[in-house]
Design a protein around this motif. Structure first.
Motif, PDB file in Angstrom:
ATOM      1  N   TYR A 343       0.821  -1.213   0.000  1.00  0.00           N
ATOM      2  CA  TYR A 343       0.000   0.000   0.000  1.00  0.00           C
ATOM      3  C   TYR A 343       0.857   1.267   0.000  1.00  0.00           C
ATOM      4  N   LYS A 346      -1.259   4.436  -0.990  1.00  0.00           N
ATOM      5  CA  LYS A 346      -2.320   4.768  -0.015  1.00  0.00           C
ATOM      6  C   LYS A 346      -1.729   5.116   1.348  1.00  0.00           C
ATOM      7  N   ASP A 457      -3.149  10.621  -9.809  1.00  0.00           N
ATOM      8  CA  ASP A 457      -3.418   9.891  -8.568  1.00  0.00           C
ATOM      9  C   ASP A 457      -2.138   9.741  -7.714  1.00  0.00           C
ATOM     10  N   SER A 531     -10.318  12.580   0.649  1.00  0.00           N
ATOM     11  CA  SER A 531      -9.931  11.206   0.978  1.00  0.00           C
ATOM     12  C   SER A 531      -8.816  10.736   0.059  1.00  0.00           C
ATOM     13  N   ASN A 532      -8.113   9.693   0.467  1.00  0.00           N
ATOM     14  CA  ASN A 532      -7.076   9.123  -0.404  1.00  0.00           C
ATOM     15  C   ASN A 532      -7.631   7.992  -1.278  1.00  0.00           C
ATOM     16  N   TYR A 533      -8.910   7.710  -1.162  1.00  0.00           N
ATOM     17  CA  TYR A 533      -9.590   6.752  -2.052  1.00  0.00           C
ATOM     18  C   TYR A 533     -10.644   7.517  -2.849  1.00  0.00           C
ATOM     19  N   SER A 534     -10.904   7.057  -4.085  1.00  0.00           N
ATOM     20  CA  SER A 534     -11.906   7.761  -4.888  1.00  0.00           C
ATOM     21  C   SER A 534     -13.319   7.293  -4.533  1.00  0.00           C
ATOM     22  N   GLU A 535     -13.407   6.114  -3.919  1.00  0.00           N
ATOM     23  CA  GLU A 535     -14.723   5.617  -3.527  1.00  0.00           C
ATOM     24  C   GLU A 535     -14.703   5.303  -2.033  1.00  0.00           C
ATOM     25  N   ASN A 536     -15.737   5.708  -1.317  1.00  0.00           N
ATOM     26  CA  ASN A 536     -15.777   5.468   0.130  1.00  0.00           C
ATOM     27  C   ASN A 536     -17.078   4.769   0.496  1.00  0.00           C
ATOM     28  N   GLN A 542     -11.397   1.180   3.990  1.00  0.00           N
ATOM     29  CA  GLN A 542     -10.543   0.282   3.215  1.00  0.00           C
ATOM     30  C   GLN A 542      -9.115   0.349   3.787  1.00  0.00           C
ATOM     31  N   GLU A 545      -7.064   3.573   4.347  1.00  0.00           N
ATOM     32  CA  GLU A 545      -7.936   4.676   3.913  1.00  0.00           C
ATOM     33  C   GLU A 545      -7.860   5.837   4.907  1.00  0.00           C
ATOM     34  N   GLN A 547      -9.744   9.727   5.622  1.00  0.00           N
ATOM     35  CA  GLN A 547     -10.822  10.650   5.230  1.00  0.00           C
ATOM     36  C   GLN A 547     -10.822  11.884   6.118  1.00  0.00           C
TER      37      GLN A 547
END
Ligand code: ISL
Length: 553
Positions: A343, A346, A457, A531-536, A542, A545, A547
């Motif tokens: 990771y 991330k 990204d 957030s560091n993810y595009s989907e939460n 995750q 992750e 936020q």
């Protein structure tokens, strides 16, 4: 709480030897930094802390200064420095110099004089002691292995060096030494620099009767009890502040081995007129066992959180803190606190998000903005750092298992943070046209600035996003901090808030999905800010992750 530029400013730390070589000798230099100023500005930083660039024989890469008023020719000399300052100010970037005032180089003219005879006028610029029972005056150990005492044959006495024997400690008890130091600081203030990072400032006042350590093998305890926070430390700092620092609009940050929760606030209390900030090492020495960094222990997330919680509670509202997760003396922050295997992207972003949402001035170490990692050279001959090499020799002399010790070096060496900056995927990572002074980390073809510029990204773009976020939301600078889950071993949640707004920060420090208690934290009443993810997801976080959420009411 008073608002100032140095509380809001974001600091970028440069280790010049490893940043960019423009003169083609394999060593980074000031012209190289000038070339990269627009890049640095693009990170959203406001202040550059430059590690020492003064004349030095480089026994400890510039932390052994032989002339406090001149810039080393290797880095480009005084003219290059003046240009740097001018070019930085043109871009509204401030410059913080590193000042090493606890010790000088043994090649400084003061020490050359001092060692000549017992009645030399410079004798008392340093600490000289006679042998005790035919041996060193006490049992103190150097930060860099061996005794702190070195016998000098000319006068048959020992001088004190808490670091290498080429870094004799200056005697601040002597008013002439303090005056010299005040003049040096004034010299740089008049030149127009914007602040100072003061190296090992916690060590400048010693117990001058030099008692034996009652715990010579306990490294941390010996530093705290015998070397740091000496009886006159606050008198000296107050004097420096009143005579020089207070006359200029500058920032000061003192580096403080041995400073703990009991002693920290005294250095930075706004009514005491000493320093603006300190670097404490609560979280940086967190994995050190009794024998120090090469005797590491396991670290848990609750212990890590406790350091941040305790310091925040102790320092505010009367003082101000500094937030950092790495520098030129420690292994890379993503290798230490993240997961570089699975990771990398991330976890580097999660750590950035932590840095930029904490209370205190933020310090970013060069290369962390692209997630540079530790290096693992095949054998000790590749290493340069004096602390690493001395520890290796000591381990060898003690008959330790040297394969195992090399693994410890991979984990703990200061050279992890000193490998050349990874600019692109060309030979020598775009750092230099010739072989660099320290070998480039072989992962430069994957981790470098050029490729991350192209990738939306990337960690690099995320740093830019984070610095912009902090600038746009001053609650991240001045707001109160409250940890919400002290004991959780995987998750770190905290609030940043003021009278008008409240944010919650959610960090998953693990490789697994973690259930998110949406109800407990009233998250239905929040909006995702970043957030560091595009989907939460509402039900879980995750792996790694991070936020930032803002409460609607
Ligand atoms: O580097 C360390 C652990 O890896 C620390 O113990 C470090 O020696 C200590 O924090 C002091 O550091 C500062 O002073 C040293 C210099 O070598 C370091 O680079 C500097 O940051 C002596 O001037």
């Amino acid at each position: 709480m008073k608002k100032t530029w140095w509380k809001e400013g974001i600091v970028y730390q440069i280790y010049p030897r490893s940043y960019k070589d423009n003169t083609g000798n394999g060593v980074g230099d000031i012209l190289g930094i000038i070339e990269k100023l627009d890049y640095i500005k693009s990170l959203g930083v406001d202040i550059i802390w430059l590690c020492p660039v003064y004349e030095s024989p480089n026994d400890d890469n510039g932390y052994d200064i032989s002339d406090y008023r001149n810039i080393s020719a290797e880095f480009g000399g005084n003219d290059a420095f003046d240009t740097l300052l001018e070019e930085m100010h043109k871009r509204d970037l401030k410059l913080v110099m590193d000042l090493v005032l606890n010790h000088s180089s043994d090649e400084h003219k003061w020490f050359k004089e001092s060692r000549k005879s017992k009645d030399n006028p410079y004798r008392d610029y340093y600490f000289w002691q006679e042998a005790k029972n035919g041996k060193e005056p006490n049992n103190w150990k150097s930060f860099f292995s061996g005794s702190v005492w070195q016998k000098d044959d000319i006068t048959d006495e020992y001088f004190l060096h808490l670091f290498t024997k080429k870094q004799p400690d200056l005697n601040w008890e002597n008013p002439k030494v303090r005056e010299e130091i005040h003049n040096i600081v004034e010299f740089w203030c008049k030149k127009g620099v914007d602040g100072f990072r003061m190296d090992v400032i916690s060590l400048i006042s010693k117990q001058t009767d030099f008692p034996d350590s009652h715990v010579p093998d306990n490294y941390g305890e010996t530093i705290k009890t015998y070397y740091a926070n000496g009886p006159k430390i606050h008198q000296y700092l107050n004097e420096l502040n009143q005579k020089v620092l207070s006359k200029y609009d500058i920032m000061t940050v003192g580096e403080g081995p041995g400073i703990d929760l009991e002693t920290g606030l005294d250095y930075v209390h706004e009514d005491r007129n000493e320093l603006n900030m300190i670097f404490h090492f609560g979280h940086m020495f967190i994995d050190n066992g009794v024998g120090g960094k090469y005797d590491p222990i396991e670290v848990s997330l609750p212990t890590f959180k406790k350091v941040f919680n305790d310091w925040d509670a102790k320092i505010y509202p009367k003082g101000w803190g500094s937030i950092f997760l790495g520098n030129h003396d420690f292994s890379r922050m993503v290798s230490r606190f993240g997961n570089t295997e699975e990771y990398h992207n991330k976890s580097a972003k999660l750590l950035a998000l932590l840095l930029f949402t904490m209370r205190g001035t933020v310090y970013v170490y060069q290369g962390d903005e692209i997630g540079m990692t530790n290096v693992a050279y095949p054998d000790i001959s590749y290493y340069n750092d004096v602390e690493t090499l001395n520890s290796y020799k000591e381990a060898l002399a003690k008959g330790r298992d040297m394969d195992a010790f090399l693994k410890l070096v991979h984990r703990q060496s200061r050279d992890n943070a000193r490998t050349p900056m990874q600019w692109n995927s060309s030979k020598n990572s775009g750092f230099s046209d010739v072989e660099p002074w320290l070998e480039v980390n072989s992962n430069y073809t994957q981790i470098n600035v050029e490729s991350q510029e192209k990738d939306k990204d990337s960690i690099l773009h995320f740093y830019r996003k984070m610095s912009a976020f902090r600038k746009a939301n001053k609650v991240m600078v001045y707001g109160d901090y409250e940890c919400l889950n002290e004991d959780d071993t995987n998750l770190y949640f905290y609030k940043r808030y003021n009278d008008e707004e409240t944010y919650i920060i959610l960090l998953n420090f693990s490789n697994k999905k973690q259930t998110l208690d949406f109800v407990k934290y009233d998250l239905a009443n929040t909006e995702l800010a970043l957030s560091n993810y595009s989907e939460n997801f509402d039900a879980f976080l995750q792996p790694w992750e991070a936020q930032i959420r803002k409460y609607k009411s």
